[in-house]
Write an enzyme that holds these catalytic residues in place. Structure first.
Site, PDB file in Angstrom:
ATOM      1  CD  GLU A  95      -2.248  -7.212   3.250  1.00 59.31           C
ATOM      2  OE1 GLU A  95      -2.010  -6.073   2.773  1.00 59.31           O
ATOM      3  OE2 GLU A  95      -2.660  -7.379   4.405  1.00 59.31           O
ATOM      4  CB  ALA A 127      -0.887  -0.027   1.230  1.00 58.83           C
ATOM      5  N   GLY A 148       0.594  -4.903   1.041  1.00 59.63           N
ATOM      6  CA  GLY A 148      -0.609  -4.950   0.205  1.00 59.63           C
ATOM      7  C   GLY A 148      -0.396  -5.706  -1.102  1.00 59.63           C
ATOM      8  CD  GLU A 207       1.729  -5.290   5.865  1.00 60.83           C
ATOM      9  OE1 GLU A 207       2.553  -6.195   6.145  1.00 60.83           O
ATOM     10  OE2 GLU A 207       0.959  -5.359   4.904  1.00 60.83           O
TER      11      GLU A 207
HETATM   12  C1  HXC Z   1       4.998   4.233  -1.589  1.00 66.85           C
HETATM   13  C2  HXC Z   1       6.826   3.228  -2.522  1.00 66.85           C
HETATM   14  C3  HXC Z   1       6.493   2.011  -1.900  1.00 66.85           C
HETATM   15  C4  HXC Z   1       5.315   1.972  -1.101  1.00 66.85           C
HETATM   16  C5  HXC Z   1       8.298   1.729  -3.025  1.00 66.85           C
HETATM   17  N1  HXC Z   1       7.943   3.007  -3.195  1.00 66.85           N
HETATM   18  N2  HXC Z   1       7.428   1.100  -2.245  1.00 66.85           N
HETATM   19  N3  HXC Z   1       6.079   4.332  -2.360  1.00 66.85           N
HETATM   20  N4  HXC Z   1       4.611   3.113  -0.983  1.00 66.85           N
HETATM   21  N5  HXC Z   1       4.879   0.845  -0.514  1.00 66.85           N
HETATM   22  C6  HXC Z   1       8.659   4.028  -3.988  1.00 66.85           C
HETATM   23  C7  HXC Z   1       9.886   4.532  -3.276  1.00 66.85           C
HETATM   24  O1  HXC Z   1       9.535   5.522  -2.343  1.00 66.85           O
HETATM   25  C8  HXC Z   1      10.673   5.086  -4.423  1.00 66.85           C
HETATM   26  O2  HXC Z   1      10.160   6.351  -4.779  1.00 66.85           O
HETATM   27  C9  HXC Z   1      10.360   4.114  -5.547  1.00 66.85           C
HETATM   28  O3  HXC Z   1       9.153   3.465  -5.191  1.00 66.85           O
HETATM   29  C10 HXC Z   1      11.431   3.059  -5.741  1.00 66.85           C
HETATM   30  O4  HXC Z   1      11.651   2.419  -4.486  1.00 66.85           O
HETATM   31  P1  HXC Z   1      13.077   2.332  -3.772  1.00 66.85           P
HETATM   32  O5  HXC Z   1      12.821   2.159  -2.330  1.00 66.85           O
HETATM   33  O6  HXC Z   1      13.950   3.447  -4.182  1.00 66.85           O
HETATM   34  O7  HXC Z   1      13.643   0.998  -4.432  1.00 66.85           O
HETATM   35  P2  HXC Z   1      14.653  -0.047  -3.786  1.00 66.85           P
HETATM   36  O8  HXC Z   1      15.733   0.674  -3.020  1.00 66.85           O
HETATM   37  O9  HXC Z   1      15.085  -0.944  -4.890  1.00 66.85           O
HETATM   38  O10 HXC Z   1      13.802  -0.881  -2.728  1.00 66.85           O
HETATM   39  C11 HXC Z   1      12.715  -1.668  -3.139  1.00 66.85           C
HETATM   40  C12 HXC Z   1      11.826  -2.049  -1.909  1.00 66.85           C
HETATM   41  C13 HXC Z   1      11.499  -0.755  -1.124  1.00 66.85           C
HETATM   42  C14 HXC Z   1      12.647  -3.014  -1.021  1.00 66.85           C
HETATM   43  C15 HXC Z   1      10.606  -2.767  -2.420  1.00 66.85           C
HETATM   44  O11 HXC Z   1      10.931   0.178  -2.036  1.00 66.85           O
HETATM   45  C16 HXC Z   1      10.533  -0.957  -0.029  1.00 66.85           C
HETATM   46  O12 HXC Z   1      10.902  -1.470   1.044  1.00 66.85           O
HETATM   47  N6  HXC Z   1       9.278  -0.515  -0.222  1.00 66.85           N
HETATM   48  C17 HXC Z   1       8.278  -0.560   0.816  1.00 66.85           C
HETATM   49  C18 HXC Z   1       7.810  -1.957   1.038  1.00 66.85           C
HETATM   50  C19 HXC Z   1       6.799  -2.013   2.140  1.00 66.85           C
HETATM   51  O13 HXC Z   1       7.109  -1.738   3.321  1.00 66.85           O
HETATM   52  N7  HXC Z   1       5.538  -2.379   1.806  1.00 66.85           N
HETATM   53  C20 HXC Z   1       4.495  -2.509   2.759  1.00 66.85           C
HETATM   54  C21 HXC Z   1       3.772  -1.202   2.853  1.00 66.85           C
HETATM   55  S1  HXC Z   1       2.518  -1.271   4.108  1.00 66.85           S
HETATM   56  P3  HXC Z   1      11.124   7.593  -5.130  1.00 66.85           P
HETATM   57  O14 HXC Z   1      10.158   8.720  -5.351  1.00 66.85           O
HETATM   58  O15 HXC Z   1      12.041   7.751  -3.968  1.00 66.85           O
HETATM   59  O16 HXC Z   1      11.830   7.140  -6.384  1.00 66.85           O
HETATM   60  C22 HXC Z   1       1.232  -2.057   3.403  1.00 66.85           C
HETATM   61  C23 HXC Z   1       0.009  -2.142   4.250  1.00 66.85           C
HETATM   62  C24 HXC Z   1      -1.153  -2.774   3.537  1.00 66.85           C
HETATM   63  O17 HXC Z   1       1.302  -2.510   2.313  1.00 66.85           O
HETATM   64  C25 HXC Z   1      -2.435  -2.566   4.279  1.00 66.85           C
HETATM   65  C26 HXC Z   1      -2.871  -1.144   4.387  1.00 66.85           C
HETATM   66  C27 HXC Z   1      -4.209  -0.982   5.061  1.00 66.85           C
END
Ligand code: HXC
Length: 260
Positions: free
Chosen positions: A114, A66, A111, A134
């Site tokens: 999910e 998400a 997400g 999360e």
């Molecule tokens: C918003 C995201 C994102 C996310 C990546 N990006 N994941 N933006 N939400 N979930 C964006 C980054 O900010 C970045 O933007 C671009 O995508 C590229 O990502 P990087 O981090 O630079 O890439 P990398 O270093 O290769 O790392 C890849 C990754 C990392 C390991 C997947 O992006 C990451 O850890 N993402 C978050 C994963 C996460 O925690 N997901 C769970 C979210 S909570 P810019 O603008 O800087 O280029 C969730 C809850 C669900 O999902 C339920 C809700 C109710």
């Protein structure tokens, strides 16, 4: 239909849905969830579509979660509403009147994991990674992860993944039953389409009834579950495709299903 972050393409009896925010690794913001919801309206009512594939744009991610930038400043009520929106949309995928295959190229996190779990079948590339990170962000999984992961891989592995936030690679995901198949990245869509085509070659109403019986039956006790199966089994005998399937078998000829 105006969609901002999702593409819908049709190839014969198969639909391919692409989550299309590659710059944000296809992160799901509310706009994208609403686009998916709108696509589901189309898919649900299109009788020529027999199977659906969901994928992420680009190779790096299926969906990286998400959208954290959208969630960051939400209050309790808004957080709950965001969770309810995602859960509503994903439950629609899970109960859609046709099977859905997730084609997972890279990251399927939070997400994204999910979303993949709301699909009927998951095919992963060798580069795919799955996880529920999360708790490391200060939240629980919110689009069904606490429920579907436990149902798919069992309580112990689900709790390990959710509490530790460790990501697992495709081979581990296959070992624990989170994915059905792992293939080289370059073959991912070909394999997903081949499986979708195989499903689409069977009687579409029967496949729909199978999905309905499995989904509804898994939620209730075995006596109610087999009653659900009998109900769906019976309904198949009211279809032309049941007559066609069995007549073609008896006549030793190819089947010609009409989705009727
Ligand atoms: C918003 C995201 C994102 C996310 C990546 N990006 N994941 N933006 N939400 N979930 C964006 C980054 O900010 C970045 O933007 C671009 O995508 C590229 O990502 P990087 O981090 O630079 O890439 P990398 O270093 O290769 O790392 C890849 C990754 C990392 C390991 C997947 O992006 C990451 O850890 N993402 C978050 C994963 C996460 O925690 N997901 C769970 C979210 S909570 P810019 O603008 O800087 O280029 C969730 C809850 C669900 O999902 C339920 C809700 C109710």
């Amino acid at each position: 239909m105006k969609l901002k972050n999702v593409l819908l393409e049709k190839e014969g009896n198969i639909a391919v849905v692409t989550i299309n925010r590659p710059k944000a690794l296809n992160a799901l913001n509310s706009e994208t969830l609403k686009d998916i919801d709108a696509v589901l309206d189309v898919l649900e009512n299109d009788n020529d579509i027999y199977a659906v594939i969901i994928r992420g744009a680009g190779e790096k991610a299926f969906v990286a979660g998400a959208d954290i930038s959208e969630m960051k400043d939400l209050n309790e009520k808004q957080g709950q509403e965001f969770g309810i929106l995602g859960n509503k949309v994903f439950r629609r995928i899970e109960t859609l009147n046709k099977p859905v295959i997730a084609a997972v190229s890279g990251f399927a996190l939070g997400g994204g994991c999910e979303l993949a779990m709301a699909c009927d079948i998951r095919i992963a590339s060798e580069k795919a990674k799955f996880g529920q990170p999360e708790a490391g962000l200060g939240i629980t999984p919110g689009f069904g992860g606490t429920q579907r992961l436990a149902r798919i891989v069992g309580l112990g592995k689900a709790k390990e993944m959710i509490y530790t936030c460790d990501l697992i690679r495709a081979d581990e995901a296959l070992r624990v039953g989170l994915v059905n198949k792992v293939v080289p990245l370059e073959n991912l869509m070909e394999e997903a389409k081949a499986m979708a085509a195989k499903i689409a070659s069977n009687a579409p109403i029967a496949v729909r009834m199978c999905k309905d019986a499995i989904n509804r039956g898994i939620q209730v006790d075995i006596d109610k579950a087999v009653a659900i199966e009998s109900e769906d089994f019976g309904k198949c005998f009211a279809t032309e495709d049941q007559k066609e399937g069995m007549t073609a078998f008896m006549e030793k000829r190819a089947k010609n299903f009409q989705n009727k």
